[in-house]
Design a protein around this motif. Structure first.
Motif, PDB file in Angstrom:
ATOM      1  N   GLU A 474       0.814  -1.216   0.000  1.00 22.90           N
ATOM      2  CA  GLU A 474       0.000   0.000   0.000  1.00 22.90           C
ATOM      3  C   GLU A 474       0.850   1.271   0.000  1.00 22.90           C
ATOM      4  O   GLU A 474       0.511   2.244  -0.672  1.00 22.90           O
ATOM      5  N   HIS A 475       1.965   1.272   0.745  1.00 24.56           N
ATOM      6  CA  HIS A 475       2.766   2.489   0.801  1.00 24.56           C
ATOM      7  C   HIS A 475       3.474   2.793  -0.521  1.00 24.56           C
ATOM      8  O   HIS A 475       4.032   3.874  -0.690  1.00 24.56           O
ATOM      9  N   GLN A 476       3.430   1.842  -1.465  1.00 28.46           N
ATOM     10  CA  GLN A 476       4.122   2.043  -2.739  1.00 28.46           C
ATOM     11  C   GLN A 476       3.249   2.706  -3.811  1.00 28.46           C
ATOM     12  O   GLN A 476       3.725   2.984  -4.901  1.00 28.46           O
ATOM     13  N   TRP A 477       1.959   2.963  -3.502  1.00 31.35           N
ATOM     14  CA  TRP A 477       1.108   3.617  -4.492  1.00 31.35           C
ATOM     15  C   TRP A 477       1.646   5.007  -4.839  1.00 31.35           C
ATOM     16  O   TRP A 477       2.039   5.766  -3.962  1.00 31.35           O
ATOM     17  N   LEU A 478       1.614   5.343  -6.125  1.00 32.65           N
ATOM     18  CA  LEU A 478       1.983   6.675  -6.589  1.00 32.65           C
ATOM     19  C   LEU A 478       0.761   7.521  -6.935  1.00 32.65           C
ATOM     20  O   LEU A 478       0.756   8.728  -6.705  1.00 32.65           O
ATOM     21  N   GLY A 479      -0.269   6.901  -7.489  1.00 32.72           N
ATOM     22  CA  GLY A 479      -1.464   7.650  -7.844  1.00 32.72           C
ATOM     23  C   GLY A 479      -2.071   7.164  -9.140  1.00 32.72           C
ATOM     24  O   GLY A 479      -1.831   6.040  -9.590  1.00 32.72           O
ATOM     25  N   VAL A 480      -2.893   8.023  -9.755  1.00 34.31           N
ATOM     26  CA  VAL A 480      -3.603   7.700 -10.989  1.00 34.31           C
ATOM     27  C   VAL A 480      -2.856   8.334 -12.169  1.00 34.31           C
ATOM     28  O   VAL A 480      -2.529   9.514 -12.143  1.00 34.31           O
ATOM     29  N   TYR A 481      -2.579   7.534 -13.211  1.00 31.78           N
ATOM     30  CA  TYR A 481      -1.884   8.005 -14.410  1.00 31.78           C
ATOM     31  C   TYR A 481      -2.856   8.025 -15.595  1.00 31.78           C
ATOM     32  O   TYR A 481      -3.837   7.277 -15.627  1.00 31.78           O
ATOM     33  N   PHE A 482      -2.588   8.898 -16.562  1.00 32.85           N
ATOM     34  CA  PHE A 482      -3.371   8.954 -17.787  1.00 32.85           C
ATOM     35  C   PHE A 482      -2.423   8.957 -18.980  1.00 32.85           C
ATOM     36  O   PHE A 482      -1.247   9.328 -18.856  1.00 32.85           O
ATOM     37  N   TYR A 483      -2.955   8.535 -20.131  1.00 38.34           N
ATOM     38  CA  TYR A 483      -2.132   8.527 -21.340  1.00 38.34           C
ATOM     39  C   TYR A 483      -2.319   9.844 -22.072  1.00 38.34           C
ATOM     40  O   TYR A 483      -3.423  10.178 -22.516  1.00 38.34           O
ATOM     41  N   ASP A 484      -1.229  10.593 -22.164  1.00 36.74           N
ATOM     42  CA  ASP A 484      -1.236  11.886 -22.847  1.00 36.74           C
ATOM     43  C   ASP A 484      -1.044  11.626 -24.342  1.00 36.74           C
ATOM     44  O   ASP A 484       0.068  11.301 -24.797  1.00 36.74           O
ATOM     45  N   THR A 485      -2.126  11.742 -25.107  1.00 38.48           N
ATOM     46  CA  THR A 485      -2.049  11.446 -26.533  1.00 38.48           C
ATOM     47  C   THR A 485      -1.220  12.470 -27.288  1.00 38.48           C
ATOM     48  O   THR A 485      -0.669  12.167 -28.352  1.00 38.48           O
ATOM     49  N   THR A 486      -1.099  13.699 -26.755  1.00 32.29           N
ATOM     50  CA  THR A 486      -0.297  14.730 -27.424  1.00 32.29           C
ATOM     51  C   THR A 486       1.191  14.427 -27.295  1.00 32.29           C
ATOM     52  O   THR A 486       1.947  14.477 -28.275  1.00 32.29           O
ATOM     53  N   LEU A 487       1.617  14.094 -26.075  1.00 32.37           N
ATOM     54  CA  LEU A 487       3.029  13.791 -25.835  1.00 32.37           C
ATOM     55  C   LEU A 487       3.365  12.333 -26.112  1.00 32.37           C
ATOM     56  O   LEU A 487       4.547  11.979 -26.195  1.00 32.37           O
ATOM     57  N   GLY A 488       2.337  11.484 -26.212  1.00 27.37           N
ATOM     58  CA  GLY A 488       2.582  10.072 -26.458  1.00 27.37           C
ATOM     59  C   GLY A 488       3.237   9.377 -25.281  1.00 27.37           C
ATOM     60  O   GLY A 488       4.110   8.530 -25.469  1.00 27.37           O
ATOM     61  N   GLN A 489       2.820   9.710 -24.052  1.00 26.28           N
ATOM     62  CA  GLN A 489       3.414   9.083 -22.871  1.00 26.28           C
ATOM     63  C   GLN A 489       2.410   9.081 -21.716  1.00 26.28           C
ATOM     64  O   GLN A 489       1.452   9.848 -21.700  1.00 26.28           O
ATOM     65  N   TRP A 490       2.670   8.201 -20.737  1.00 31.24           N
ATOM     66  CA  TRP A 490       1.841   8.124 -19.538  1.00 31.24           C
ATOM     67  C   TRP A 490       2.318   9.159 -18.527  1.00 31.24           C
ATOM     68  O   TRP A 490       3.517   9.273 -18.273  1.00 31.24           O
ATOM     69  N   ARG A 491       1.347   9.898 -17.937  1.00 28.71           N
ATOM     70  CA  ARG A 491       1.688  10.949 -16.967  1.00 28.71           C
ATOM     71  C   ARG A 491       0.740  10.868 -15.775  1.00 28.71           C
ATOM     72  O   ARG A 491      -0.404  10.397 -15.909  1.00 28.71           O
ATOM     73  N   PRO A 492       1.158  11.349 -14.587  1.00 32.77           N
ATOM     74  CA  PRO A 492       0.283  11.300 -13.417  1.00 32.77           C
ATOM     75  C   PRO A 492      -0.658  12.497 -13.358  1.00 32.77           C
ATOM     76  O   PRO A 492      -0.300  13.616 -13.747  1.00 32.77           O
ATOM     77  N   PHE A 493      -1.890  12.271 -12.880  1.00 28.77           N
ATOM     78  CA  PHE A 493      -2.739  13.385 -12.496  1.00 28.77           C
ATOM     79  C   PHE A 493      -2.133  14.055 -11.266  1.00 28.77           C
ATOM     80  O   PHE A 493      -1.499  13.408 -10.433  1.00 28.77           O
ATOM     81  N   ASP A 494      -2.341  15.351 -11.143  1.00 30.53           N
ATOM     82  CA  ASP A 494      -1.745  16.096 -10.035  1.00 30.53           C
ATOM     83  C   ASP A 494      -2.450  15.781  -8.716  1.00 30.53           C
ATOM     84  O   ASP A 494      -3.623  15.386  -8.680  1.00 30.53           O
ATOM     85  N   GLN A 495      -1.717  15.982  -7.616  1.00 30.89           N
ATOM     86  CA  GLN A 495      -2.221  15.906  -6.249  1.00 30.89           C
ATOM     87  C   GLN A 495      -3.026  14.636  -5.980  1.00 30.89           C
ATOM     88  O   GLN A 495      -4.205  14.672  -5.614  1.00 30.89           O
ATOM     89  N   PRO A 496      -2.390  13.471  -6.127  1.00 26.97           N
ATOM     90  CA  PRO A 496      -3.114  12.231  -5.813  1.00 26.97           C
ATOM     91  C   PRO A 496      -3.261  12.065  -4.296  1.00 26.97           C
ATOM     92  O   PRO A 496      -2.500  12.634  -3.508  1.00 26.97           O
ATOM     93  N   MET A 497      -4.229  11.284  -3.900  1.00 26.38           N
ATOM     94  CA  MET A 497      -4.426  10.960  -2.488  1.00 26.38           C
ATOM     95  C   MET A 497      -4.598   9.450  -2.368  1.00 26.38           C
ATOM     96  O   MET A 497      -5.334   8.841  -3.154  1.00 26.38           O
ATOM     97  N   VAL A 498      -3.911   8.844  -1.403  1.00 29.80           N
ATOM     98  CA  VAL A 498      -4.001   7.411  -1.169  1.00 29.80           C
ATOM     99  C   VAL A 498      -4.498   7.200   0.257  1.00 29.80           C
ATOM    100  O   VAL A 498      -3.912   7.726   1.208  1.00 29.80           O
ATOM    101  N   VAL A 499      -5.572   6.439   0.414  1.00 28.27           N
ATOM    102  CA  VAL A 499      -6.115   6.098   1.731  1.00 28.27           C
ATOM    103  C   VAL A 499      -5.961   4.587   1.899  1.00 28.27           C
ATOM    104  O   VAL A 499      -6.511   3.810   1.116  1.00 28.27           O
ATOM    105  N   THR A 500      -5.189   4.175   2.903  1.00 28.48           N
ATOM    106  CA  THR A 500      -4.886   2.758   3.084  1.00 28.48           C
ATOM    107  C   THR A 500      -5.684   2.137   4.225  1.00 28.48           C
ATOM    108  O   THR A 500      -5.373   1.042   4.668  1.00 28.48           O
ATOM    109  N   LYS A 501      -6.706   2.824   4.705  1.00 28.55           N
ATOM    110  CA  LYS A 501      -7.534   2.289   5.782  1.00 28.55           C
ATOM    111  C   LYS A 501      -8.555   1.315   5.204  1.00 28.55           C
ATOM    112  O   LYS A 501      -9.191   1.583   4.197  1.00 28.55           O
TER     113      LYS A 501
END
Length: 773
Positions: A474-501
């Protein structure tokens, strides 16, 4: 002298006896606990059912007693890509245990090891498979009777319940006992001659009326396969197997029986394929190249099949069209023959395919075996059909049951909103995974109606069993990523939140969730960092007076460094003193207040932003006395934990203080060098007042020397101390009485004067200012 030595030896012997008694008592206490931890109840579990498409297996206890495995000794489950050790395992009689796995639906295996017992089952079309792969998502490979029945493919799934309840005994197909190539007019038994190579017949030995269909194929020594032929059984034969693509030599025969959709295990045989031209033919008459089909088009259907269509080139020499296809890559595509159809047919629909990209091509085939060039390759992506979700009573888009998703649109809505979700499968649909990132094998394509105002709050709920399958903590989560079709690469959405409860939502248990505020939608993935940083390179330890300077090369993905040290002779992990340096740019550090002439072990490990710790780089060094010790202001740190608080760096001459105790090193940052560098800070516990390092005295005079004296040294020191006390007392008494005598003499007299006393002169007169006590 001898009695002091004897007393010292007697004390050492007594200490050894006491220590031995304590060790014996400790072993008596801890012994039974260790034995209990390795105990295991009598009995074992049976591999009972596997779902290749949904990724789970079922274990069953066929015995009359509980099966119990202590921690660390439970069943070991292995697949081609995964290993899972079950711990603290307990299964009641006739009980079931179901767990998730990552499996290939088309071809894979599962092995379970319990003690000395190993059980396994493999499926697919290859020589190592036990039975064919299931052809439907909701079917499994299973025993016909729990714990004891024959293995079947295409069995109805029944996790946690009796297999016999969903597999009627009368529907279980008979397993063929043998398969061979029958002798004919132009071929001997188990010999495939050139005259029958395009229409091989396989004969099965099987009980009468124990099947609906028979199927068979051939595999040559290089692993190339003929198309699988499945005949409606009029008798125990399969006709029409095309072996022209196989190499001459020994070939293996695989076949199975089918009854009411249930498929038996493979039956195996062997044959010899003769060379197509056993005698060198005369020089061939040049013939025109065979025309290839044109206009190949592939259409993905909603049931995970693909329909191929092409244009017939109307070459009179064409006898058949051969279709080739495989998953994920075009490498060796021309070797992956799916089927051969008559020249009058210009379309073909594949069986059910696995999710992901598939590539296809078609060739023309002449009656003499010649093939045309290939059509251009066409590629399609197999995906599950999309599902649509509308706003519920909470004004949220609830796809928890199907996809673990909960989407909340902005409050400023123009009307009702629909969310469309398409499962892209467990294979990365596009692009490459960013360096240092691991994606959970869940890829989704999302879309909402135009009247949904962004940003949307997107929340993905995960289960603990999924994390185990994915090898993600659980502590290894980085967040939610999306595929940027303009840049042709996977990028993270800003300010992710992870709740491990752990939480329960709508009656479903989840280990936690990942949340992000998304300004748009696109194919999304859920990312973690499971890769620890590398060990720091070029670790150097330089000896100084009472301290050691450490230097190393910074690690690329580090967010800080863990420094630990201990005397090299003390190998216990609890002997380490540690400190955490927060910041990637640290390249050097100084450990102070060490004991000179003692060998120390030092370790540096990098940590990344999610807490993954890399291996330690290790060095050893011995601090030594120098003629001109460097006096450095050091702020003490608590080495056992890392908290906030920056330590400022200083290197100023100070008046030496008494030498520090040799009870362990004090850690502080190095003084900055003349080279311009970022100014890192060390994260430690609340610092104590600053202390000043001073030159340590020679080893024989160091007040903090913790080495116990020998018996002779103890006696010598006692005698020297006694003599010093006697001399000091004698000097004190002699000096006092000499002073009294001197002050009692008349002014101007000398010790040699011999003046007679008169009655007027008082005798033994005491002056008030020089009286005794």
């Amino acid at each position: 002298m001898n009695w002091l030595k004897q007393r010292h030896e007697w004390r050492a012997t007594t200490s050894q006896l006491l220590i031995g008694l304590l060790v014996f008592q400790a072993s008596m206490v801890s012994g039974p606990a260790t034995a209990q931890a390795s105990s295991q109840a009598v009995g074992s579990v049976v591999l009972n059912e596997v779902s290749p498409s949904e990724g789970w297996l079922e274990l069953y206890n066929p015995g009359a007693t509980d099966v119990v495995y202590a921690a660390g000794s439970g069943p070991l489950i292995q697949t081609a890509t995964q290993q899972l050790q079950l711990t603290s395992f307990h299964l009641a009689p006739s009980g079931y245990f179901v767990t998730q796995l990552s499996l290939d639906p088309d071809q894979d295996w599962v092995r379970i090891t319990t003690g000395e017992t190993v059980q396994s089952i493999a499926w697919g079309i290859n020589d190592a498979a036990d039975l064919p792969a299931p052809t439907d998502d909701d079917t499994t490979v299973a025993r016909s009777v729990d714990g004891a029945g024959v293995w079947l493919s295409n069995a109805p799934e029944s996790p946690g319940q009796s297999n016999a309840e969903v597999i009627p005994a009368e529907d279980v197909p008979d397993i063929p006992s043998a398969v061979h190539v029958p002798a004919g007019d132009t071929n001997a038994l188990d010999v495939i001659s050139p005259s029958v190579v395009d229409d091989v017949t396989l004969a099965f030995t099987i009980a009468e009326d124990g099947y609906d269909h028979l199927a068979g194929l051939l595999i040559d020594a290089a692993g190339q396969m003929s198309p699988l032929e499945r005949d409606l059984a009029n008798d125990a034969e399969v006709d029409g197997i095309d072996a022209r693509l196989l190499a001459a030599g020994s070939v293996k025969i695989l076949g199975y029986a089918e009854h009411d959709d249930l498929v038996s295990r493979w039956v195996r045989g062997s044959a010899t394929l003769q060379a197509m031209n056993p005698v060198a033919p005369p020089a061939p008459t040049p013939v025109a190249a065979l025309e290839a089909p044109t206009n190949l088009v592939a259409t993905a259907n909603s049931n995970r099949t693909v329909t191929l269509r092409w244009t017939d080139p109307h070459d009179a020499h064409i006898d058949d069209f051969r279709i080739f296809g495989n998953s994920g890559t075009t490498v060796d595509l021309a070797q992956a023959a799916l089927a051969t159809v008559d020249e009058a047919v210009t379309s073909f629909t594949t069986p059910t395919l696995s999710l992901g990209a598939w590539s296809f091509l078609v060739r023309s085939v002449a009656d003499d075996g010649r093939q045309s060039a290939s059509t251009p390759t066409v590629t399609v992506t197999i995906v599950n059909p999309p599902q649509t979700f509308s706003l519920d009573s909470t004004r949220s888009l609830n796809a928890l049951e199907e996809f673990g998703l909960w989407v909340t649109p902005s409050q400023s809505l123009a009307g009702d909103v629909n969310l469309t979700v398409r499962d892209l499968g467990d294979t990365l649909p596009v692009g490459t995974v960013p360096e240092g990132v691991t994606f959970a094998p869940v890829f989704l394509d999302l879309a909402v109606d135009a009247n949904a105002a962004f940003p949307l709050t997107l929340r993905y709920h995960y289960r603990d069993a999924q994390l185990t399958t994915w090898n993600i903590q659980e502590h290894q989560w980085l967040g939610v990523y999306f595929y940027d079709t303009t840049l042709g690469q996977w990028r993270p959405f800003d300010q992710p939140m992870v709740v491990t409860k752990n939480l329960t939502v709508q009656g479903r248990d989840y280990g936690g969730y990942i949340e992000a505020s998304v300004p748009h939608l696109t194919p999304i993935a859920f990312a973690a960092d499971v890769t620890a940083p590398k060990a720091p390179a070029q670790l150097l330890a330089s000896a100084q007076d009472g301290r050691v300077k450490l230097s190393w090369e910074s690690v690329k993905d580090a967010s800080g460094y863990l420094v630990r040290y201990r005397p090299a002779t003390n190998r216990g992990d609890d002997a380490y003193a540690t400190v955490f340096l927060s910041g990637q740019s640290f390249k050097e550090f100084e450990v102070a207040n060490l004991t000179n002439n003692v060998l120390y072990e030092f370790g540096i490990a990098a940590q990344d932003s999610v807490g993954n710790q890399g291996p330690f780089a290790v060095a050893e060094q011995t601090p030594v006395t120098t003629e001109q010790p460097v006096q450095t202001l050091v702020l003490p740190a608590t080495p056992s934990a890392a908290t906030t608080g920056a330590i400022q760096l200083a290197a100023v001459p100070l008046t030496p203080a008494p030498a520090p105790s040799a009870m362990g090193g004090q850690v502080g940052p190095m003084a900055q060098s003349d080279v311009e560098q970022p100014a890192p800070s060390a994260t430690v516990q609340a610092p104590a007042p600053a202390t000043v390092d001073a030159p340590a005295p020679p080893p024989s005079e160091a007040p903090g020397d913790s080495t116990p004296p020998t018996g002779t040294e103890d006696t010598n020191r006692s005698l020297v101390t006694f003599l010093i006390i006697v001399l000091a007392a004698a000097a004190g008494f002699g000096g006092y009485y000499g002073y009294q005598w001197w002050v009692s003499q008349p002014e101007g007299s000398s010790p040699s004067d011999d003046m007679p006393k008169t009655q007027d002169q008082p005798k033994n007169e005491r002056k008030k200012h020089n009286g005794r006590w």
